[in-house]
Design a protein around this motif. Structure first.
Motif, short mmCIF file in Angstrom:
data_model
loop_
_atom_site.label_atom_id
_atom_site.label_comp_id
_atom_site.label_asym_id
_atom_site.label_seq_id
_atom_site.Cartn_x
_atom_site.Cartn_y
_atom_site.Cartn_z
N GLY A 67 0.82 -1.20 0.00
CA GLY A 67 0.00 0.00 0.00
C GLY A 67 0.86 1.25 0.00
O GLY A 67 0.59 2.21 -0.72
N TYR A 68 1.93 1.22 0.80
CA TYR A 68 2.79 2.41 0.88
C TYR A 68 3.61 2.61 -0.40
O TYR A 68 4.00 3.75 -0.70
N LEU A 69 3.85 1.57 -1.16
CA LEU A 69 4.47 1.74 -2.47
C LEU A 69 3.50 2.52 -3.37
O LEU A 69 3.89 3.49 -4.02
N THR A 70 2.25 2.08 -3.39
CA THR A 70 1.25 2.77 -4.20
C THR A 70 1.16 4.24 -3.79
O THR A 70 1.14 5.14 -4.63
N LEU A 71 1.13 4.49 -2.48
CA LEU A 71 1.09 5.86 -1.97
C LEU A 71 2.32 6.65 -2.41
O LEU A 71 2.21 7.81 -2.83
N SER A 72 3.48 6.04 -2.37
CA SER A 72 4.71 6.76 -2.72
C SER A 72 4.77 7.13 -4.20
O SER A 72 5.46 8.07 -4.57
N LEU A 73 4.04 6.42 -5.04
CA LEU A 73 4.04 6.73 -6.47
C LEU A 73 3.28 8.01 -6.80
O LEU A 73 3.41 8.56 -7.89
N VAL A 74 2.49 8.50 -5.84
CA VAL A 74 1.74 9.75 -6.03
C VAL A 74 2.69 10.89 -6.41
O VAL A 74 2.41 11.66 -7.33
N SER A 75 3.80 11.01 -5.71
CA SER A 75 4.71 12.15 -5.95
C SER A 75 5.21 12.19 -7.38
O SER A 75 5.20 13.24 -8.01
N GLY A 76 5.67 11.07 -7.91
CA GLY A 76 6.19 11.05 -9.27
C GLY A 76 5.12 11.29 -10.31
O GLY A 76 5.34 11.99 -11.30
N ALA A 143 -7.23 2.09 -5.96
CA ALA A 143 -6.21 1.38 -5.19
C ALA A 143 -5.77 2.21 -3.99
O ALA A 143 -5.40 1.67 -2.96
N CYS A 144 -5.81 3.53 -4.14
CA CYS A 144 -5.38 4.42 -3.06
C CYS A 144 -6.08 5.75 -3.22
O CYS A 144 -6.21 6.27 -4.34
N VAL A 145 -6.54 6.28 -2.09
CA VAL A 145 -7.08 7.64 -2.04
C VAL A 145 -6.39 8.31 -0.86
O VAL A 145 -6.42 7.78 0.25
N VAL A 146 -5.75 9.45 -1.13
CA VAL A 146 -4.99 10.12 -0.07
C VAL A 146 -5.17 11.63 -0.15
O VAL A 146 -5.18 12.20 -1.25
N ASP A 147 -5.36 12.25 1.00
CA ASP A 147 -5.34 13.71 1.10
C ASP A 147 -3.93 14.10 1.51
O ASP A 147 -3.51 13.86 2.63
N LYS A 148 -3.20 14.65 0.55
CA LYS A 148 -1.80 15.00 0.73
C LYS A 148 -1.69 16.50 0.92
O LYS A 148 -2.27 17.27 0.17
N LEU A 149 -0.93 16.91 1.93
CA LEU A 149 -0.75 18.33 2.22
C LEU A 149 0.64 18.77 1.76
O LEU A 149 1.63 18.07 1.97
N SER A 150 0.65 19.91 1.12
CA SER A 150 1.90 20.46 0.61
C SER A 150 1.96 21.93 1.02
O SER A 150 0.97 22.67 0.90
N LEU A 151 3.10 22.34 1.48
CA LEU A 151 3.33 23.73 1.86
C LEU A 151 4.16 24.39 0.78
O LEU A 151 5.27 23.94 0.48
#
Length: 154
Positions: A67-76, A143-151
């Motif tokens: 799951g965390y691999l899928t999450l980490s692919l968000v950035s790229g 496969a993944c839904v995430v609320d990602k915060l960016s400053l």
């Protein structure tokens, strides 16, 4: 083919994106090599991810991505959706919510989409909440839904 990424080059553009869905990104195939490299990097060698023979008899009929691999692919994949040319730096601030509603079997094709949920003006910065959805081609549930915060620093 995916559309060109949206260029965020002003506070007005950023605020104007609230509620707008961006994407999808280019397709990304999740290979066993990528899964194994992630397992090596994190130390998570659970058989469901790294043992194709054992996983063949498991609940998914083969290995699945962490799951965390899928999450980490968000950035790229976010680079396909938007480019921030506002401010001096962009800092990962965290996540408010991450869910993994369905597995990512090895060999799956993933695409990301994103909605800007909120923009909070701060002193010399903007706190942005993006909702990313990672979708496996051919699956109804994400496969993944995430609320990602960016400053974004001015």
């Amino acid at each position: 083919m995916s559309a060109a990424p949206v260029v965020i080059d002003s506070a007005e553009v950023l605020h104007g994106l609230v509620g707008v869905e961006l994407g999808p990104s280019r397709p990304l195939v999740v290979t066993q090599e990528r899964i194994d490299a992630f397992a090596d990097a994190t130390g998570d060698h659970q058989w469901i991810h790294v043992d194709p023979e054992r996983a063949a008899d498991g609940p998914y009929g083969g290995t699945i991505a962490h799951g965390y691999l899928t999450l980490s692919l968000v950035s790229g994949l976010s680079d396909d959706l938007f480019v921030v040319e506002l401010g001096s730096a962009r800092i990962n601030y965290g996540v408010d919510r991450a869910r993994f509603p369905s597995p990512v079997p090895v060999g799956s094709t993933l695409r990301a989409s994103c909605t800007v949920v909120d923009v909070v003006d701060r002193d010399s910065s903007w706190l942005v909440t993006y909702r990313f959805t990672m979708q496996v081609e051919g699956q109804d549930r994400p496969a993944c839904v995430v609320d990602k915060l960016s400053l974004i620093l001015a």
